[in-house]
Design an enzyme around this catalytic site. Structure first.
Site, mmCIF file in Angstrom:
data_model
loop_
_atom_site.group_PDB
_atom_site.id
_atom_site.type_symbol
_atom_site.label_atom_id
_atom_site.label_comp_id
_atom_site.label_asym_id
_atom_site.label_seq_id
_atom_site.Cartn_x
_atom_site.Cartn_y
_atom_site.Cartn_z
ATOM 1 C CG ASP A 73 -31.815 -6.980 13.654
ATOM 2 O OD1 ASP A 73 -31.277 -5.869 13.814
ATOM 3 O OD2 ASP A 73 -33.031 -7.185 13.794
ATOM 4 C CG HIS A 277 -2.374 0.657 6.121
ATOM 5 N ND1 HIS A 277 -2.323 -0.699 5.963
ATOM 6 C CD2 HIS A 277 -1.992 1.181 4.931
ATOM 7 C CE1 HIS A 277 -1.931 -0.978 4.724
ATOM 8 N NE2 HIS A 277 -1.723 0.134 4.081
ATOM 9 C CG ASP A 294 -3.822 4.895 0.105
ATOM 10 O OD1 ASP A 294 -4.572 4.558 -0.822
ATOM 11 O OD2 ASP A 294 -2.869 4.200 0.508
ATOM 12 C CG ASP A 305 -4.377 1.455 -3.749
ATOM 13 O OD1 ASP A 305 -4.491 2.469 -3.054
ATOM 14 O OD2 ASP A 305 -3.667 0.473 -3.437
ATOM 15 C CG HIS A 386 5.325 1.200 2.080
ATOM 16 N ND1 HIS A 386 5.205 1.355 0.727
ATOM 17 C CD2 HIS A 386 5.173 2.448 2.616
ATOM 18 C CE1 HIS A 386 4.974 2.643 0.445
ATOM 19 N NE2 HIS A 386 4.964 3.324 1.575
ATOM 20 C CG HIS A 390 -0.577 -3.642 -3.737
ATOM 21 N ND1 HIS A 390 -1.794 -3.513 -4.365
ATOM 22 C CD2 HIS A 390 -0.426 -2.492 -3.019
ATOM 23 C CE1 HIS A 390 -2.358 -2.356 -4.028
ATOM 24 N NE2 HIS A 390 -1.541 -1.696 -3.215
ATOM 25 C CG HIS A 397 -3.253 -5.199 -0.812
ATOM 26 N ND1 HIS A 397 -2.804 -5.175 0.477
ATOM 27 C CD2 HIS A 397 -3.190 -3.913 -1.235
ATOM 28 C CE1 HIS A 397 -2.487 -3.926 0.824
ATOM 29 N NE2 HIS A 397 -2.728 -3.148 -0.203
ATOM 30 C CD GLU A 420 1.142 1.279 -2.569
ATOM 31 O OE1 GLU A 420 0.823 1.918 -1.563
ATOM 32 O OE2 GLU A 420 0.513 0.287 -2.977
ATOM 33 C CE1 TYR A 424 4.177 7.412 3.799
ATOM 34 C CE2 TYR A 424 6.025 5.905 3.497
ATOM 35 C CZ TYR A 424 4.788 6.382 3.101
ATOM 36 O OH TYR A 424 4.164 5.819 2.005
ATOM 37 N NE ARG A 444 0.553 5.319 0.526
ATOM 38 C CZ ARG A 444 0.324 5.444 1.828
ATOM 39 N NH1 ARG A 444 1.356 5.599 2.673
ATOM 40 N NH2 ARG A 444 -0.899 5.438 2.322
ATOM 41 C CD GLU A 446 -1.469 3.215 -3.892
ATOM 42 O OE1 GLU A 446 -1.969 3.848 -2.932
ATOM 43 O OE2 GLU A 446 -1.449 1.979 -3.961
HETATM 44 N N1 GLY Z 1 -4.476 1.501 0.048
HETATM 45 C C1 GLY Z 1 -3.630 0.515 0.566
HETATM 46 C C2 GLY Z 1 -2.428 0.401 -0.247
HETATM 47 O O1 GLY Z 1 -2.031 1.352 -0.874
HETATM 48 O O2 GLY Z 1 -1.863 -0.643 -0.375
HETATM 49 MN MN MN Z 2 -1.687 0.360 -2.769
HETATM 50 MN MN MN Z 3 -3.233 2.948 -1.493
#
Ligand code: GLY
Ligand code: MN
Ligand code: MN
Length: 478
Positions: A73, A277, A294, A305, A386, A390, A397, A420, A424, A444, A446
């Site tokens: 619960d 991720h 991240d 982000d 990638h 976004h 996102h 970003e 890699y 990365r 960002e």
């Molecule tokens: N933190 C997820 C992305 O950078 O899209």
């Molecule tokens: Mn992002």
């Molecule tokens: Mn991110």
């Protein structure tokens, strides 16, 4: 304490020294107070922007998200649908918001959990119907228990229902039953068909352009997240566990009064940094490795982000430095494309070109730059798989169609997007031959960028990212 070329951090350190305050307190003093809440007038203006597109016999129904069970619960911390936050700012579960036109005027109604002392003793206090009516941007408020009968009445006056189905199956059923009942009565009353349409695309179009008040919330989330990354950099030393960095970062999110993370923090060191991720966050950070974090806070529903990557021992190796600088150059080139009138794909194209030039220059590929960029046969996509951006806002996102009418959307002042890029080199991957020199380096970088009529406004600019700044900050205790 060594001087660092980071005005944000220097100001905090100076404040700390002059006041004797602990670092977190000094950071908050520098970040400043939380911005004013978004005023009710703004929510009402948002509702009007939606109803201005509608017909008088439309009925809008927006549902709060379902609660999710964690165990037995115990529920997960509740977070409602972003559309509910956008139009009403109502954060409690079970709520349903409607807009309908009565005698030529649009009426907003919020159905909420009613006051209930026993439930409130256990689960927390509720504004209830009276609270909703007195302090939220709605014309009417009712108990959620009245939803069924009210919807039947509203639907009997409607031709089209704007409802995103699947959010609350219970509400979907109520609506379908009402529509069916009305359909059966068609022969008696001569009523026409009622259609159900998803309003998400219309709403996304409104949410895509941020107001000044929304930007203030995002700036606060961004400043808090920037300092959290700085704190993690300064805690760096070989032997620390990934989850210990996570705790430094998320601890500050809570300290600063945000609701915590906007998405689960990614804290990966060494080859874990090459998993986009990564979520385990349970490995030891070894001397000589790069850590990639991240992580971003959510404040009043608005996300930050940020990704930063740094050497765990405070000094980039030559190979790490080469890759880092390419990614940074790509990121700066992409940020420069966040300008009104440019396609949303322009930052991605700019970042990919700089990355491709970099891997050609370092001999990571034998292809030419144009060959490396090819989406089918180019080598770049082996190491950068990638997108660069976004939208960001109430959802990390965030909503907003990227290609309305099949064409890339042109950026406008008020839109917010992440930038970003990364590279890699996962030596563990069976699908590629990883260059040995760069094995298990994952970088990365960002930031979150607001498009303005002038220069791109980097909301997360307080978070340092030059090699010089990173090396000066990393591993220097407070
Ligand atoms: N933190 C997820 C992305 O950078 O899209
Ligand atoms: Mn992002
Ligand atoms: Mn991110």
């Amino acid at each position: 304490m060594i001087p660092v070329n980071c005005s944000f951090l220097n100001a905090i350190i100076e404040y700390c020294r002059s006041t004797g305050m602990p670092m977190n307190e000094a950071a908050m003093a520098h970040i400043g107070p939380q911005p004013a809440v978004i005023p009710n007038d703004e929510y009402i203006a948002r509702q009007s922007r939606l109803t201005a597109q509608l017909r008088p016999n439309d009925l809008v129904i927006l549902c709060a998200a379902e609660e999710a069970t964690h165990s037995n619960d115990v529920h997960y911390p509740y977070r409602t649908m972003s559309d509910m936050l956008y139009f009403v700012g109502w954060t409690e579960p079970e709520a349903v918001f409607t807009l309908r036109c009565v005698d030529g005027a649009w009426v907003s109604t919020l159905f909420v959990q009613p006051k209930d002392t026993l439930k409130e003793i256990w689960e927390g206090r509720r504004p209830g119907v009276e609270g909703a009516l007195s302090s939220w941007p709605v014309d009417q408020a009712h108990s959620i228990e009245e939803l069924g009968s009210s919807l039947t009445e509203y639907i009997s006056d409607s031709q089209r229902i704007l409802l995103r189905t699947g959010v609350r199956p219970y509400v979907d059923t109520l609506v379908r039953d009402s529509v069916e009942r009305r359909d059966r009565a068609r022969q008696h009353f001569g009523t026409g068909p009622v259609s159900i349409e998803d309003p998400s695309a219309r709403i996304a179009e409104l949410r895509l352009r941020k107001s000044a008040a929304e930007i203030e919330q995002m700036r606060f989330a961004s400043d808090v997240s920037s300092f959290a990354h700085v704190a993690a950099m300064r805690h760096s030393k070989p032997g620390r566990m990934e989850y210990q960095f996570q705790s430094t970062i998320e601890g500050f999110f809570v300290y600063a009064g945000t609701s915590g993370w906007a998405y689960p923090s990614i804290v990966g060191c060494g080859d874990n940094a090459t998993v986009l991720h990564y979520k385990e966050n349970n490995d030891v950070c070894e001397d000589g490795e790069v850590i990639l974090i991240d992580a971003g806070a959510e404040f009043r529903g608005y996300a930050a982000d940020i990704t930063r990557s740094w050497p765990i021992n405070g000094k980039f190796t030559e190979a790490q430095r080469e890759i880092y600088q390419i990614v940074l150059d790509a990121q700066i080139a992409a940020i420069d494309c966040c300008r009104p009138g440019l396609a949303y794909t322009a930052p991605h194209d700019a970042a990919r070109r700089v990355l491709a030039e970099g891997i050609v220059r370092l001999g990571i590929t034998q292809q030419t730059v144009d060959e490396a960029l090819d989406m089918e046969s180019g080598d770049l996509k082996k190491w950068y798989m990638h997108n660069t951006s976004h939208w960001i806002g109430l959802d990390v996102h965030d909503v907003g169609v990227y290609k309305p009418n099949g064409e890339p959307r042109l950026l406008e002042a008020g839109m917010c997007l992440t930038i970003e890029p990364g590279l890699y080199f996962g030596a563990w991957r069976p699908d590629v031959d990883c260059p040995e020199k760069y094995a298990n380096i994952g970088i990365r970088i960002e930031d979150d960028v607001l498009v303005t009529s002038g220069e791109p406004d980097v909301l997360t600019s307080a978070c340092p990212k030059s090699i010089e700044e990173i090396e000066a900050i990393t591993g220097t205790p407070f």
